[in-house]
Scaffold this active site. Structure first.
Site, PDB file in Angstrom:
ATOM      1  N   ASP A 181       7.792 -14.208  -3.363  1.00 18.36           N
ATOM      2  CA  ASP A 181       6.366 -13.906  -3.279  1.00 18.36           C
ATOM      3  C   ASP A 181       6.181 -12.431  -3.629  1.00 18.36           C
ATOM      4  O   ASP A 181       6.648 -11.542  -2.910  1.00 18.36           O
ATOM      5  CB  ASP A 181       5.861 -14.215  -1.860  1.00 18.36           C
ATOM      6  CG  ASP A 181       4.345 -14.144  -1.759  1.00 18.36           C
ATOM      7  OD1 ASP A 181       3.755 -13.256  -2.415  1.00 18.36           O
ATOM      8  OD2 ASP A 181       3.752 -14.949  -1.011  1.00 18.36           O
ATOM      9  N   LYS A 206      -5.465 -11.649  -4.546  1.00 13.48           N
ATOM     10  CA  LYS A 206      -5.358 -10.292  -4.020  1.00 13.48           C
ATOM     11  C   LYS A 206      -5.564  -9.262  -5.139  1.00 13.48           C
ATOM     12  O   LYS A 206      -6.671  -9.059  -5.587  1.00 13.48           O
ATOM     13  CB  LYS A 206      -4.023 -10.126  -3.298  1.00 13.48           C
ATOM     14  CG  LYS A 206      -3.714 -11.269  -2.298  1.00 13.48           C
ATOM     15  CD  LYS A 206      -4.520 -11.184  -1.021  1.00 13.48           C
ATOM     16  CE  LYS A 206      -4.463 -12.425  -0.137  1.00 13.48           C
ATOM     17  NZ  LYS A 206      -3.167 -12.819   0.344  1.00 13.48           N
TER      18      LYS A 206
HETATM   19  C1  LIG Z   1      -2.820 -14.214   0.760  1.00 11.29           C
HETATM   20  C2  LIG Z   1      -1.386 -14.475   0.514  1.00 11.29           C
HETATM   21  C3  LIG Z   1      -0.972 -15.698   0.013  1.00 11.29           C
HETATM   22  C4  LIG Z   1      -1.911 -16.874  -0.152  1.00 11.29           C
HETATM   23  O1  LIG Z   1      -2.881 -16.692  -1.096  1.00 11.29           O
HETATM   24  P1  LIG Z   1      -4.273 -17.497  -1.068  1.00 11.29           P
HETATM   25  O2  LIG Z   1      -4.827 -17.250  -2.397  1.00 11.29           O
HETATM   26  O3  LIG Z   1      -5.053 -16.929   0.077  1.00 11.29           O
HETATM   27  O4  LIG Z   1      -3.959 -18.949  -0.830  1.00 11.29           O
HETATM   28  C5  LIG Z   1       0.360 -15.856  -0.308  1.00 11.29           C
HETATM   29  N1  LIG Z   1       1.254 -14.867  -0.100  1.00 11.29           N
HETATM   30  C6  LIG Z   1       0.900 -13.681   0.401  1.00 11.29           C
HETATM   31  C7  LIG Z   1       1.929 -12.638   0.607  1.00 11.29           C
HETATM   32  C8  LIG Z   1      -0.435 -13.446   0.745  1.00 11.29           C
HETATM   33  O5  LIG Z   1      -0.773 -12.282   1.283  1.00 11.29           O
END
Ligand SMILES: *Cc1c(COP(=O)(O)O)cnc(C)c1O
Length: 388
Positions: A181, A206
């Protein structure tokens, strides 16, 4: 577009654009489509190989975004999906089969854990959570059934940096796929595929979006795992609309300047927090005092605006005095937009292999694009309210 000598920001400004195909328009237009019509029977018969055949399988707008994500993450292929969580579960599902084993970092994003704990478990897939700083020691947890190693660096809420290079080396030796991630870096400060990972996933929600107005997931990968991922993706009917793809492309054009500002302001606020008597600890890998700093310097070219800190133990009433008086910092889920956020967090509930007991209240901060001194002044007033 991958001439080796162009700067990253230059490539980001041009990735996924082809004005000549769109009447000269600088940006790839929004295609709103479902049916794609074929001009004659021969073309219809040949649709298996056509780049456009049905909009669930992509449009010029979503293809442009995939091309841009490849450029951002230095990947062979990319897939885009309706949320970060969807991108994560698409990847995890792609490696699931009865009896399979997954290794997941203990500080992984909560819903990634939940997908393993609840959904995959039902299908006979077992997950072992490991200490985020395990490094090459991960080898001792590998079983003959291990199919995937999941990483997140820095980890959600607690911001430990992982030794991605060493973990990927071990995985490769055992023929195990690796996914990470990469949301924290926006893909701008880190390209995990270069460090050996097979798959890099982001919540495009994000930093790629950058404006708190879009839900998006991105999967960037090597050729070797693409077909497996795409099969899952297509079978679940995952796709995104043209408007969302357009917003993501628009966000990408300013990613470089936004990230530079998030980094500068984030470090300024972090360095200030370190000096406040109410603050016991700051979890920001860009600080030389952070335990992950050396690895961060090796794997990242910079730091985003998201980090954590711990304030001395306090009751909920005092905490409410601090948080309820905030004007510039919002309280809510997500981050990566232009605006600053502050939320109390409780990372210990998401752990099983390690403990999080910092002896105080953990807080997550997203430093946005406001003036950093204004943010610092507001934080000082908040800490004063905490004191009563
Ligand atoms: C927010 C987030 C997600 C999930 O993303 P969404 O678009 O809200 O489903 C995954 N990994 C991390 C590290 C995040 O901060």
């Amino acid at each position: 577009m991958s001439e080796e000598n162009l700067g990253f920001d230059t490539r980001l400004a041009h990735a996924g654009r082809s004005p000549a195909d769109h009447s000269g328009a600088v940006n790839t237009p929004v295609y709103r489509a479902s049916t794609i019509l074929f001009p004659n029977l021969a073309a219809l018969d040949a649709k298996e190989g056509a780049k456009l055949r049905y909009a669930r399988r992509g449009t010029p707008t979503t293809h442009a975004l995939e091309d841009a994500i490849c450029e951002l993450e230095q990947a062979d292929r990319a897939l885009v999906s309706p949320s970060g969580v969807n991108a994560i579960s698409t990847i995890l599902m792609s490696f699931a089969e009865p009896g399979a084993h997954i290794l997941m970092t203990d500080n992984a994003y909560g819903p990634a854990r939940k997908f393993c704990e609840f959904t995959l478990k039902k299908f006979g897939v077992e997950t072992t959570y490991y200490d985020p700083v395990i490094g090459a020691g991960i080898e001792s947890l590998i079983r003959p059934e291990t199919r995937l190693i999941w990483m997140e660096s820095p980890g959600s809420q607690t911001f430990e940096i992982q030794d991605v290079t060493s973990i990927c080396e071990v995985a490769r030796k055992h023929g195990i796929a690796t996914a990470i991630d990469n949301t924290w870096s926006g893909g701008y400060f880190c390209q995990p595929l270069i460090q050996g990972a097979d798959i890099s996933v982001q919540a495009g929600t994000k930093y790629i979006s950058g404006h708190s107005d879009l839900m998006l997931g991105t999967i960037a990968c090597r050729d070797g795992v693409y077909d497996r991922l795409r099969d899952t993706y297509l079978r679940f009917g995952v796709c995104i609309g043209g408007d969302d793809a357009y917003l993501a492309l628009r966000g990408l054009r300013t990613l470089a300047v936004r990230m530079a500002q998030h980094q500068a302001s984030g470090l300024k606020v972090a360095n200030w927090l370190v000096q406040q008597p109410e603050v016991m600890r700051v979890m920001h890998p860009g600080l030389p005092s952070d335990p992950g700093h050396a690895l961060w310097a090796k794997h990242f070219t910079g730091a985003s605006g998201l980090f954590g800190f711990v304030i001395r133990e306090t009751d909920r009433v005092a905490l409410a005095r601090m948080f309820d008086g905030l004007r510039l910092f919002g309280m809510g889920s997500s981050w990566g937009g232009f605006e600053s956020l502050l939320v109390p967090s409780n990372p210990s509930v998401y752990r099983s292999a390690t403990q999080w007991a910092p002896g105080g209240q953990t807080v997550r901060i997203h430093v946005g694009l406001e003036n950093a001194d204004d943010l610092i002044n507001e934080l000082r007033r908040g800490l004063d309210r905490l004191n009563g």
